[in-house]
Design a protein around this motif. Structure first.
Motif, PDB file in Angstrom:
ATOM      1  N   GLU A 286       0.813  -1.209   0.000  1.00  0.00           N
ATOM      2  CA  GLU A 286       0.000   0.000   0.000  1.00  0.00           C
ATOM      3  C   GLU A 286       0.855   1.272   0.000  1.00  0.00           C
ATOM      4  OE1 GLU A 286      -2.605  -0.238   3.306  1.00  0.00           O
ATOM      5  OE2 GLU A 286      -3.586  -2.075   2.643  1.00  0.00           O
ATOM      6  N   ARG A 287       2.098   1.138  -0.408  1.00  0.00           N
ATOM      7  CA  ARG A 287       2.984   2.293  -0.372  1.00  0.00           C
ATOM      8  C   ARG A 287       2.668   3.292  -1.483  1.00  0.00           C
ATOM      9  NH1 ARG A 287       9.172   2.750  -2.263  1.00  0.00           N
ATOM     10  NH2 ARG A 287       9.718   4.694  -1.199  1.00  0.00           N
ATOM     11  N   THR A 288       2.686   4.582  -1.125  1.00  0.00           N
ATOM     12  CA  THR A 288       2.504   5.665  -2.081  1.00  0.00           C
ATOM     13  C   THR A 288       3.841   6.357  -2.276  1.00  0.00           C
ATOM     14  OG1 THR A 288       0.228   5.997  -1.349  1.00  0.00           O
ATOM     15  CG2 THR A 288       1.234   7.760  -2.632  1.00  0.00           C
ATOM     16  N   THR A 289       4.311   6.432  -3.516  1.00  0.00           N
ATOM     17  CA  THR A 289       5.639   6.972  -3.808  1.00  0.00           C
ATOM     18  C   THR A 289       5.595   8.464  -4.091  1.00  0.00           C
ATOM     19  OG1 THR A 289       5.390   6.387  -6.140  1.00  0.00           O
ATOM     20  CG2 THR A 289       6.416   4.752  -4.703  1.00  0.00           C
ATOM     21  N   ASN A 290       6.801   9.043  -4.148  1.00  0.00           N
ATOM     22  CA  ASN A 290       7.005  10.453  -4.498  1.00  0.00           C
ATOM     23  C   ASN A 290       6.298  11.409  -3.542  1.00  0.00           C
ATOM     24  OD1 ASN A 290       8.575   9.782  -6.791  1.00  0.00           O
ATOM     25  ND2 ASN A 290       6.696   9.449  -7.979  1.00  0.00           N
ATOM     26  N   LEU A 291       6.293  11.052  -2.242  1.00  0.00           N
ATOM     27  CA  LEU A 291       5.748  11.941  -1.226  1.00  0.00           C
ATOM     28  C   LEU A 291       6.830  12.232  -0.194  1.00  0.00           C
ATOM     29  CD1 LEU A 291       2.171  10.487  -0.561  1.00  0.00           C
ATOM     30  CD2 LEU A 291       2.778  12.528  -1.874  1.00  0.00           C
ATOM     31  N   PRO A 292       6.942  13.466   0.273  1.00  0.00           N
ATOM     32  CA  PRO A 292       7.956  13.790   1.291  1.00  0.00           C
ATOM     33  C   PRO A 292       7.705  13.015   2.583  1.00  0.00           C
ATOM     34  CG  PRO A 292       7.073  15.787   0.285  1.00  0.00           C
ATOM     35  CD  PRO A 292       6.195  14.653  -0.166  1.00  0.00           C
ATOM     36  N   GLY A 293       8.794  12.601   3.226  1.00  0.00           N
ATOM     37  CA  GLY A 293       8.690  11.927   4.506  1.00  0.00           C
ATOM     38  C   GLY A 293       8.517  10.432   4.434  1.00  0.00           C
ATOM     39  N   SER A 294       8.623   9.842   3.250  1.00  0.00           N
ATOM     40  CA  SER A 294       8.459   8.396   3.090  1.00  0.00           C
ATOM     41  C   SER A 294       9.740   7.790   2.528  1.00  0.00           C
ATOM     42  CB  SER A 294       7.284   8.086   2.156  1.00  0.00           C
ATOM     43  OG  SER A 294       7.211   6.704   1.891  1.00  0.00           O
ATOM     44  N   VAL A 295      10.340   6.840   3.277  1.00  0.00           N
ATOM     45  CA  VAL A 295      11.561   6.179   2.832  1.00  0.00           C
ATOM     46  C   VAL A 295      11.465   4.690   3.133  1.00  0.00           C
ATOM     47  CG1 VAL A 295      12.941   8.250   3.252  1.00  0.00           C
ATOM     48  CG2 VAL A 295      12.783   6.491   5.004  1.00  0.00           C
ATOM     49  N   GLU A 309       8.442   0.394   5.235  1.00  0.00           N
ATOM     50  CA  GLU A 309       8.371   1.833   4.968  1.00  0.00           C
ATOM     51  C   GLU A 309       8.338   2.600   6.278  1.00  0.00           C
ATOM     52  OE1 GLU A 309       5.412   5.123   2.808  1.00  0.00           O
ATOM     53  OE2 GLU A 309       4.852   3.006   2.949  1.00  0.00           O
ATOM     54  N   VAL A 310       9.185   3.625   6.347  1.00  0.00           N
ATOM     55  CA  VAL A 310       9.211   4.529   7.502  1.00  0.00           C
ATOM     56  C   VAL A 310       8.685   5.882   7.049  1.00  0.00           C
ATOM     57  CG1 VAL A 310      10.648   5.651   9.232  1.00  0.00           C
ATOM     58  CG2 VAL A 310      11.163   3.313   8.528  1.00  0.00           C
ATOM     59  N   GLN A 311       7.693   6.385   7.774  1.00  0.00           N
ATOM     60  CA  GLN A 311       7.096   7.672   7.443  1.00  0.00           C
ATOM     61  C   GLN A 311       7.368   8.666   8.556  1.00  0.00           C
ATOM     62  OE1 GLN A 311       2.932   6.936   6.765  1.00  0.00           O
ATOM     63  NE2 GLN A 311       3.251   6.251   4.667  1.00  0.00           N
ATOM     64  N   ALA A 312       7.592   9.912   8.155  1.00  0.00           N
ATOM     65  CA  ALA A 312       7.807  11.003   9.114  1.00  0.00           C
ATOM     66  C   ALA A 312       6.984  12.214   8.696  1.00  0.00           C
ATOM     67  CB  ALA A 312       9.287  11.371   9.201  1.00  0.00           C
ATOM     68  N   LEU A 313       6.481  12.922   9.677  1.00  0.00           N
ATOM     69  CA  LEU A 313       5.708  14.138   9.436  1.00  0.00           C
ATOM     70  C   LEU A 313       6.175  15.205  10.421  1.00  0.00           C
ATOM     71  CD1 LEU A 313       3.342  15.668   8.078  1.00  0.00           C
ATOM     72  CD2 LEU A 313       1.872  14.741   9.891  1.00  0.00           C
ATOM     73  N   LEU A 371      19.200   5.614  10.045  1.00  0.00           N
ATOM     74  CA  LEU A 371      19.367   6.427   8.836  1.00  0.00           C
ATOM     75  C   LEU A 371      18.028   6.657   8.144  1.00  0.00           C
ATOM     76  CD1 LEU A 371      21.256   7.909   6.928  1.00  0.00           C
ATOM     77  CD2 LEU A 371      21.636   5.752   5.715  1.00  0.00           C
ATOM     78  N   ALA A 372      17.178   5.635   8.104  1.00  0.00           N
ATOM     79  CA  ALA A 372      15.870   5.804   7.484  1.00  0.00           C
ATOM     80  C   ALA A 372      15.034   6.836   8.229  1.00  0.00           C
ATOM     81  CB  ALA A 372      15.144   4.457   7.440  1.00  0.00           C
ATOM     82  N   ILE A 373      15.098   6.817   9.552  1.00  0.00           N
ATOM     83  CA  ILE A 373      14.361   7.818  10.331  1.00  0.00           C
ATOM     84  C   ILE A 373      14.881   9.219  10.038  1.00  0.00           C
ATOM     85  CG2 ILE A 373      13.870   8.607  12.684  1.00  0.00           C
ATOM     86  CD1 ILE A 373      14.029   5.718  13.587  1.00  0.00           C
ATOM     87  N   ALA A 374      16.208   9.366   9.976  1.00  0.00           N
ATOM     88  CA  ALA A 374      16.807  10.679   9.735  1.00  0.00           C
ATOM     89  C   ALA A 374      16.436  11.220   8.361  1.00  0.00           C
ATOM     90  CB  ALA A 374      18.327  10.587   9.882  1.00  0.00           C
ATOM     91  N   SER A 379      13.441  14.788   4.849  1.00  0.00           N
ATOM     92  CA  SER A 379      12.593  14.898   3.661  1.00  0.00           C
ATOM     93  C   SER A 379      11.307  15.652   3.965  1.00  0.00           C
ATOM     94  CB  SER A 379      12.275  13.501   3.125  1.00  0.00           C
ATOM     95  OG  SER A 379      11.330  13.546   2.075  1.00  0.00           O
ATOM     96  N   SER A 380      10.742  15.395   5.153  1.00  0.00           N
ATOM     97  CA  SER A 380       9.512  16.092   5.522  1.00  0.00           C
ATOM     98  C   SER A 380       9.765  17.560   5.829  1.00  0.00           C
ATOM     99  CB  SER A 380       8.889  15.399   6.734  1.00  0.00           C
ATOM    100  OG  SER A 380       7.716  16.060   7.151  1.00  0.00           O
ATOM    101  N   VAL A 381      10.874  17.865   6.524  1.00  0.00           N
ATOM    102  CA  VAL A 381      11.188  19.252   6.851  1.00  0.00           C
ATOM    103  C   VAL A 381      11.413  20.073   5.589  1.00  0.00           C
ATOM    104  CG1 VAL A 381      12.917  20.750   7.939  1.00  0.00           C
ATOM    105  CG2 VAL A 381      12.097  18.705   9.134  1.00  0.00           C
ATOM    106  N   ARG A 382      12.141  19.514   4.611  1.00  0.00           N
ATOM    107  CA  ARG A 382      12.435  20.227   3.370  1.00  0.00           C
ATOM    108  C   ARG A 382      11.342  20.080   2.328  1.00  0.00           C
ATOM    109  NH1 ARG A 382      18.807  18.455   2.633  1.00  0.00           N
ATOM    110  NH2 ARG A 382      19.527  19.203   4.673  1.00  0.00           N
ATOM    111  N   ASN A 383      10.333  19.256   2.645  1.00  0.00           N
ATOM    112  CA  ASN A 383       9.216  19.022   1.720  1.00  0.00           C
ATOM    113  C   ASN A 383       9.712  18.553   0.354  1.00  0.00           C
ATOM    114  OD1 ASN A 383       6.454  18.907   1.155  1.00  0.00           O
ATOM    115  ND2 ASN A 383       6.460  20.959   0.238  1.00  0.00           N
TER     116      ASN A 383
END
Length: 440
Positions: A286-295, A309-313, A371-374, A379-383
């Motif tokens: 169910e992963r959605t690509t090309n979105l900030p905060g998803s690695v 998948e690790v997501q950050a907001l 590293l994935a969390i970082a 990615s989320s901070v820089r959008n």
């Protein structure tokens, strides 16, 4: 003339023993929980209710190695993976988990798989035979070698299991409902759980019958939970997952006959728990690509690599104190990563609320996920989204360097199997330059 055995006073909450009655337990501080217990029971002159057993003769190590090894009993593929190729006859397995997570469903599935080869007995103390049979019919379980009973009295349980033909596997759901009428405490108390488990373990070892004990626990871990039983049993399994999601993880934390820290993945359906043959594909379905905060990252459970998948907001803090929330990640680990990002990379995170989530309900506790969390937070901070084909693995040191992780070759092989590539670097800044560009 009858004489009474010496009395011992036992706390029904914590199991503390004293030589005299007290109103308040000196160990746990509970009032009116100390009960009188006569360990030997009432003894008639010249006769005792307890039967003395003849001690077995000593066996040398060379003689014991001549004994043929016991053939394991095969069950479900994912369960066998966690146990180490199947159930060992005479072994005692503790299956623990939160109420409603699916322990009874898993036990019925295990019983169905083993009943294809050997007799299985399922003893339920929480449900009647009709309730268990109704759930078994919904799961499509039918077998002449699968017997049911609703019993809670320990003496009756041992009497039923001693009748020929004896089962090769006994499932007790749950140990909190079983009680010994000779003990002065209610079912589910620490004393009852410990003493009944000890008698069941002794019976299983003597008769070479595999035994599975189910035990429910809360998130706080109550005294009557599996912590009391872990040293008594051979294998300890935890069924984990979110009851609002379909995925369940069976984690082995103790195993005298196989690997520890192994994991099996199941999917909850109307027909019961089904094994997930390809967990990585399921976690990424169910992963959605090309979105900030998803690695993406690759974690290792036992000897098994998973792509997750690790997501950050990150959002601007509206109050004076920034929030840090994590699901599936150790909060202390998150705080360490945030400190490195702010000091070594230059991200102004004190002005942002940070939320991190591991998709799919898996708990990732190993440092390789740092590293994935970082990268997800940056990615989320820089959008700015990262390449969806990149996988990030590495432990972050306090100076910002990236440390090696164990079994890196297995993680790389699992990533390449799905067409992904690992991102290499010596420190956090070098990785950020590759995937996110300049820090400015």
């Amino acid at each position: 003339m009858a004489k009474t055995a010496s009395a011992v006073y036992v706390c029904t909450e914590c199991g503390n023993e004293t030589g005299q009655w007290v109103g308040k337990c000196g160990s746990c501080g509970t009032w009116n929980s100390v009960k009188e217990f006569r360990g030997g029971g009432t003894v008639t002159a010249g006769k005792s209710k307890q039967v003395l057993q003849v001690a077995p003769a000593l066996v040398t190590l060379s003689q014991s190695t001549d004994t043929p090894t016991l053939d394991r009993i095969s069950s479900m593929p994912e369960v066998d993976r966690v146990l180490g190729a199947g159930v060992v006859p005479g072994s005692v397995i503790l299956l623990a988990g939160e109420p409603g997570i699916g322990k009874s469903t898993l036990l019925l599935s295990i019983g169905q798989a083993i009943a294809k080869t050997v007799p299985v007995c399922y003893l339920s103390g929480e449900e009647s035979v009709h309730q268990v049979a109704d759930r078994a019919r919904r799961m499509g379980i039918t077998s002449d070698q699968f017997s049911l009973a609703s019993l809670t009295n320990l003496d009756q349980i041992l009497e039923v299991l001693s009748v020929e033909p004896r089962p090769k596997l006994v499932i007790i759901d749950s140990i909190q409902t079983v009680y010994d009428p000779a003990l002065p405490s209610t079912p589910g108390s620490l004393v009852q759980v410990r003493e009944t488990a000890m008698r069941l373990v002794e019976f299983a070892k003597r008769e070479q019958i595999a035994l599975i004990l189910s035990s429910h626990v809360t998130k706080e871990g109550t005294m009557a939970g599996p912590r009391t039983l872990e040293h008594l049993v051979d294998v300890v399994l935890y069924l984990e997952g979110d009851r609002y999601h379909v995925l369940r993880m069976l984690r082995g934390v103790k195993n005298r006959f196989g690997p520890t820290d192994e994991i099996g993945v199941f999917q909850m359906k109307e027909s019961g728990l089904e094994t997930v043959a390809n967990p990585s594909a399921r976690f990424l379905s169910e992963r959605t690509t090309n979105l900030p905060g998803s690695v993406l990252t690759c974690v290792l459970e036992g000897m098994r690599p998973f792509l997750i998948e690790v997501q950050a907001l990150t959002t601007a803090t509206k109050f004076g104190y920034a929030k840090r929330r994590a699901i599936g990640v150790d909060t202390n680990r998150l705080e360490l990563v945030l400190a490195v990002l702010e000091r070594r990379v230059g991200l102004k995170l004190a002005e942002h609320d940070v939320f991190v989530n591991v998709v799919g309900g898996l708990k990732a506790v190993e440092p390789a996920i740092d590293l994935a969390i970082a990268v997800a937070i940056a990615s989320s901070v820089r959008n700015k989204p990262v390449d969806p084909k990149q996988v990030f693995i590495g432990e972050i040191g306090l100076t910002g360097e990236l440390r090696r992780v164990r079994f890196a070759d297995r993680r790389k092989k699992e990533s390449e199997r799905f067409g992904f590539e690992l991102v290499a670097g010596t420190d956090v800044n070098s990785v950020f330059q590759q995937v996110l560009g300049s820090n400015k």
